[in-house]
Design a protein around this motif. Structure first.
Motif, mmCIF file in Angstrom:
data_model
loop_
_atom_site.group_PDB
_atom_site.id
_atom_site.type_symbol
_atom_site.label_atom_id
_atom_site.label_comp_id
_atom_site.label_asym_id
_atom_site.label_seq_id
_atom_site.Cartn_x
_atom_site.Cartn_y
_atom_site.Cartn_z
ATOM 1 N N ARG A 48 83.670 77.931 30.905
ATOM 2 C CA ARG A 48 84.493 77.054 30.590
ATOM 3 C C ARG A 48 85.540 77.190 29.214
ATOM 4 N NH1 ARG A 48 80.400 71.752 31.501
ATOM 5 N NH2 ARG A 48 79.973 72.156 33.687
ATOM 6 N N PHE A 59 91.453 68.491 38.976
ATOM 7 C CA PHE A 59 90.426 68.752 39.651
ATOM 8 C C PHE A 59 89.491 69.642 38.689
ATOM 9 C CE2 PHE A 59 88.134 71.928 42.393
ATOM 10 C CZ PHE A 59 87.436 70.969 43.378
ATOM 11 N N SER A 60 90.099 70.515 37.935
ATOM 12 C CA SER A 60 89.209 71.622 37.239
ATOM 13 C C SER A 60 88.701 70.810 36.147
ATOM 14 C CB SER A 60 90.273 72.691 36.507
ATOM 15 O OG SER A 60 90.961 72.184 35.649
ATOM 16 N N GLN A 105 87.571 67.478 36.306
ATOM 17 C CA GLN A 105 86.765 66.505 37.145
ATOM 18 C C GLN A 105 85.420 67.440 37.367
ATOM 19 O OE1 GLN A 105 89.001 65.494 40.516
ATOM 20 N NE2 GLN A 105 89.712 63.697 39.822
ATOM 21 N N VAL A 106 85.450 68.779 37.839
ATOM 22 C CA VAL A 106 84.252 69.101 38.393
ATOM 23 C C VAL A 106 83.425 69.752 37.124
ATOM 24 C CG1 VAL A 106 85.413 69.904 40.505
ATOM 25 C CG2 VAL A 106 85.476 71.514 38.421
ATOM 26 N N ILE A 107 83.941 69.805 35.763
ATOM 27 C CA ILE A 107 83.153 69.922 34.747
ATOM 28 C C ILE A 107 82.873 68.813 33.957
ATOM 29 C CG2 ILE A 107 83.936 72.543 34.285
ATOM 30 C CD1 ILE A 107 85.592 71.434 32.016
ATOM 31 N N GLY A 108 83.056 67.653 34.739
ATOM 32 C CA GLY A 108 82.443 66.268 34.080
ATOM 33 C C GLY A 108 83.325 65.707 32.917
ATOM 34 N N LYS A 109 84.627 65.884 32.936
ATOM 35 C CA LYS A 109 85.188 65.255 31.918
ATOM 36 C C LYS A 109 85.478 63.939 32.362
ATOM 37 C CE LYS A 109 86.064 68.650 28.989
ATOM 38 N NZ LYS A 109 85.375 68.932 27.920
ATOM 39 N N LYS A 141 87.627 60.329 32.845
ATOM 40 C CA LYS A 141 88.635 59.700 33.673
ATOM 41 C C LYS A 141 89.748 59.619 32.520
ATOM 42 C CE LYS A 141 89.560 57.146 37.573
ATOM 43 N NZ LYS A 141 88.993 56.404 38.587
ATOM 44 N N ILE A 198 91.260 63.000 31.284
ATOM 45 C CA ILE A 198 91.900 63.657 32.229
ATOM 46 C C ILE A 198 93.337 63.107 32.357
ATOM 47 C CG2 ILE A 198 92.229 63.992 34.669
ATOM 48 C CD1 ILE A 198 89.096 64.027 34.951
ATOM 49 N N ARG A 208 96.452 74.939 34.828
ATOM 50 C CA ARG A 208 94.887 74.411 35.283
ATOM 51 C C ARG A 208 94.200 75.420 34.409
ATOM 52 N NH1 ARG A 208 93.648 76.045 41.132
ATOM 53 N NH2 ARG A 208 93.645 77.972 40.135
ATOM 54 N N MET A 243 81.977 58.209 37.280
ATOM 55 C CA MET A 243 83.247 59.125 37.586
ATOM 56 C C MET A 243 82.546 60.266 38.410
ATOM 57 S SD MET A 243 86.170 59.999 37.181
ATOM 58 C CE MET A 243 86.783 61.449 37.766
ATOM 59 N N ARG A 244 81.488 60.907 37.908
ATOM 60 C CA ARG A 244 81.212 62.246 38.604
ATOM 61 C C ARG A 244 80.589 61.803 39.836
ATOM 62 N NH1 ARG A 244 78.629 67.035 35.151
ATOM 63 N NH2 ARG A 244 79.061 67.778 36.856
ATOM 64 N N LEU A 283 82.947 61.079 42.410
ATOM 65 C CA LEU A 283 83.588 62.263 42.751
ATOM 66 C C LEU A 283 82.621 62.765 43.940
ATOM 67 C CD1 LEU A 283 85.877 63.931 42.521
ATOM 68 C CD2 LEU A 283 84.523 65.484 40.851
ATOM 69 N N VAL A 311 86.364 77.623 36.917
ATOM 70 C CA VAL A 311 86.561 76.751 35.846
ATOM 71 C C VAL A 311 85.220 76.432 35.348
ATOM 72 C CG1 VAL A 311 88.791 75.982 36.762
ATOM 73 C CG2 VAL A 311 86.714 74.741 37.210
ATOM 74 N N PHE A 341 76.383 70.616 40.406
ATOM 75 C CA PHE A 341 77.600 69.830 40.657
ATOM 76 C C PHE A 341 78.175 70.211 42.023
ATOM 77 C CE2 PHE A 341 81.975 68.617 40.816
ATOM 78 C CZ PHE A 341 81.882 67.606 40.392
#
Lengths: 248, 304
Positions: free
Chosen positions: A80, A103-104, A106-110, A112, A115, A151, B1-2, B5, B218, B224
């Motif tokens: 990260r 997307f990058s 979201q997938v590390i849990g940031k 809304k 973002i 990104r 959120m997660r 998703l 990333v 996840f």
């Protein structure tokens, strides 16, 4: 920031190592070009920094971490802090510009909220402020690479790795991308860029590390794609140095 | 959120692989139905064993004047022999094993015979003296009948000693065979289900390999990346287990209780209570199996 100690990488089934006893150090905020012919070990170097590969021997320290001691479970969290950009952009074709960047995160849990704030900011920085709703195929190559850069840096990484980011772009577009990378470097991010593009390296006048057959043959401040200075002196010049000499 | 998703990723995956998901549902449905049937059969066997073994007796048949086998000499067992037999049943060796015993004389045996075979042709030829007098022995532990059989066989005046349990054994053997067959089929089908789930998850991962590559790049955590795929397999398997549970309950309700139980017989059958014990086993088993096979299948894509 990045330190290699006697790092060698031998891929299974190959007799010749992709990297051969490489030792070097890249400091915080530096902009480094990694040059050399195809197969000289540039990509292997970047993959080792990312811990996509493990070295056959030697030690790698990135961001103060000894990568050899980093457990698999911690690798995602380590990554990260590193942004990566590729020659082929690697965007998700069915997602628009905003969503590709989001997307990058979201997938590390940031969250809304984060973002919604960070993505427009970074798109503005890379010069795509008005194009957040476009799909990748509606963008030019240069714009697609800007999305990829957005990104890579949206999470404010300390290091940005770029593997031939201008390889698919025309010179004018490449210049634009380089300006962007220069700006990113100026904000304190360490940028390591592997490239074949002599023109870019020559105009940028940054640190140049040249690899030949997996060995560092040149490490020059404010260098060009080809050197006008004396290369690094070695006690025993590697056999490949002869080839380099004849090329010069 | 997660969570949102992850769930939307699961929904995407299920829609994208619709036909494979349907096949997972069907295969888990069939295999778990067989698993459930095997469990029910075992429950049935246990119930019948409990019921019949309580009622199964050891019969000590005494000699009649027509018998020449056993310890008989074509002579009716004498009163002294009967007293001796009773003495043996009360002896220190056998008494602890025996709950109680009854003596059945010729007339009682005849009455029982007539009742049991009422309407069949042979009854008119049989007279009371054909039917042996019998000591009916109830054991405390039916599995210890061998000791009684062995001890009583040698006593004078005894024609034969029969453990009634042996008449039940073929029934239990048949039920056991059916149960083993069901387990075998269930095993094969479960292997098919596991492989199918693994293949489906791999396909699903392959069709999303760009996303997976970027996720890894990333720094998305393995958990996840893994969770949507595991959930995908689990959702499909859960639908299959729910169908299998429904089938098991329906079989018990309509076939066993509605049909078998309606036929005149004193045999106890499994009921809905037993079926509802099977349901959670199927649901948890199906979901667990799917989760494990999906997690193993996705591992290759998690290599860092």
């Amino acid at each position: 920031m990045i330190r290699f100690d006697q790092v060698s990488k031998l891929y299974a089934g190959n007799t010749r190592p992709a990297l051969n006893s490489v030792s070097l150090e890249i400091l915080r905020g530096e902009f480094v070009f990694l040059v050399g012919a195809s197969g000289s070990g540039k990509s292997s170097f970047l993959r080792l920094v990312l811990k996509e590969e493990n070295p056959s021997s030697g030690q790698i320290h990135v961001l103060g971490q000894n990568l050899g001691k980093l457990t698999n479970r911690k690798v995602p969290y380590f990554r990260r802090n590193i942004g990566v950009v590729f020659q082929d952009f690697r965007l998700l074709p069915q997602k628009n510009v905003f969503d590709n960047v989001a997307f990058s995160l979201q997938v590390i849990g940031k969250s809304k909220g984060f973002i919604q704030e960070a993505v427009p900011d970074v798109l503005k920085m890379v010069g795509l402020a008005g194009k957040s709703g476009r799909l990748p195929h509606e963008l030019s190559g240069g714009e697609q690479q800007r999305v990829a850069i957005a990104r890579a840096i949206v999470n404010k990484p300390s290091i940005l790795l770029a593997d031939e980011p201008t390889g698919n772009l025309d010179p004018a577009t490449s210049a634009g991308i380089m300006t962007l990378l220069d700006r990113i470097s100026g904000s304190g991010t360490t940028v390591v860029m592997a490239t074949h593009d002599a023109g870019i390296v020559d105009t940028m006048k940054r640190r140049v590390i040249e690899l030949v057959s997996g060995q560092v043959v040149r490490d020059e401040r404010q260098g060009g794609y080809q050197t006008h200075a004396v290369p690094i002196q070695r006690q025993e010049p590697p056999p490949a140095a002869a080839g380099l000499g004849s090329r010069l | 959120m997660r969570l949102g998703l992850i769930l939307s990723e699961v929904g995407h995956g299920l829609r994208r692989n619709f036909s494979m998901v349907v096949s997972i549902v069907l295969v888990t449905f069939i295999s778990l139905t067989f698993v459930g049937a095997a469990i029910l059969l075992q429950q049935q066997i246990n119930q019948m064993k409990g019921y019949w073994y309580d009622r199964a007796q050891v019969a000590v048949y005494l000699c009649t004047q027509y018998d020449e086998g056993g310890n008989c000499n074509a002579e009716e067992a004498t009163a002294q022999q009967k007293a001796n037999i009773e003495q043996v049943l009360k002896s220190a060796v056998l008494a602890p094993l025996i709950q109680h015993y009854d003596f059945e004389d010729h007339e009682a045996a005849f009455a029982r015979y007539q009742k049991q075979f009422a309407g069949s042709e042979g009854t008119s030829f049989v007279t009371p003296d054909f039917l042996p007098e019998t000591f009916w022995v109830n054991l405390k532990d039916p599995s210890q009948s061998d000791a009684v059989v062995e001890r009583m066989s040698g006593v004078p005046g005894v024609e034969d000693v029969v453990d009634q349990r042996k008449y039940l054994q073929p029934i239990f053997n048949a039920l056991n065979a059916a149960s083993i067959t069901a387990v075998g089929i269930a095993g094969l089908m479960l292997i098919a289900a596991v492989l199918l789930i693994a293949t489906t998850i791999r396909l699903s991962a392959f069709s999303r390999r760009r996303e997976l590559g970027i996720m890894r790049l990333v720094g998305a955590s393995n958990r996840f990346i893994q969770t949507p795929f595991v959930l995908e397999g689990v959702v499909a398997a859960l639908i299959g287990s729910a169908l299998a549970s429904g089938a098991i309950v329906a079989v018990v309700q309509f076939f066993v209780q509605g049909y078998l139980n309606a036929t005149p017989s004193s045999t106890p059958f499994v009921d809905l209570g037993d079926a509802f014990i099977v349901v959670p086993i199927l649901i948890v088993g199906g979901a667990g199996l799917a989760a494990i096979s999906a997690a193993v299948a996705i591992r290759r894509y998690l290599k860092v």
